[in-house]
Design an enzyme around this catalytic site. Sequence first.
Site, PDB file in Angstrom:
ATOM      1  N   CYS A  76       1.706   4.311   2.120  1.00  0.00           N
ATOM      2  CA  CYS A  76       1.656   2.964   3.572  1.00  0.00           C
ATOM      3  C   CYS A  76       2.795   2.902   4.499  1.00  0.00           C
ATOM      4  CB  CYS A  76       1.161   1.368   2.732  1.00  0.00           C
ATOM      5  SG  CYS A  76      -0.812   1.380   1.499  1.00  0.00           S
ATOM      6  N   HIS A  77       4.142   2.638   3.877  1.00  0.00           N
ATOM      7  CA  HIS A  77       5.221   2.542   4.773  1.00  0.00           C
ATOM      8  C   HIS A  77       6.230   3.419   4.484  1.00  0.00           C
ATOM      9  CE1 HIS A  77       2.956  -0.768   5.510  1.00  0.00           C
ATOM     10  NE2 HIS A  77       3.105  -0.224   6.575  1.00  0.00           N
ATOM     11  N   GLY A  78       6.143   4.286   3.151  1.00  0.00           N
ATOM     12  CA  GLY A  78       7.179   5.112   3.316  1.00  0.00           C
ATOM     13  C   GLY A  78       8.323   4.453   2.163  1.00  0.00           C
ATOM     14  N   GLY A  79       7.986   3.715   1.087  1.00  0.00           N
ATOM     15  CA  GLY A  79       8.371   3.260   0.537  1.00  0.00           C
ATOM     16  C   GLY A  79       8.924   4.087  -1.111  1.00  0.00           C
TER      17      GLY A  79
END
Length: 114
Positions: A76-79
């Site tokens: 989703c957000h590159g974690g």
Amino acid sequence: KARHKERLFPLVDADEAPRRGAREFSYRNDRDGRELEGRVLLVRAPEGLLALSPSCTHLGCTVVWHRGKKEFLCPCHGGRYDISGKNIDGPPPSPLRRFALEIREGMIHVRVPV
């Protein structure tokens, strides 16, 4: 301080635990007319066998194990998380949640909040 209830769920035969890397398993139980189910990541980390939540600590998206990078990635957000679940890059504010493991009669059980 509120106490959260936990329950022990059978997960998988001990000989099916990953020898390296990570695998996702599901648990399910119907108790007291209430169905409980979820997923857990079994991980062979340097410190031994771990049970981690697959939910990113940023916004709860499901992380995936990237075998080549040997990291958990959040699409989703590159974690990014290392094999032990420690957050190493991106927006996640904390490590992946760990759950207690118990081995009983050759079966791995995981203790999760209910």
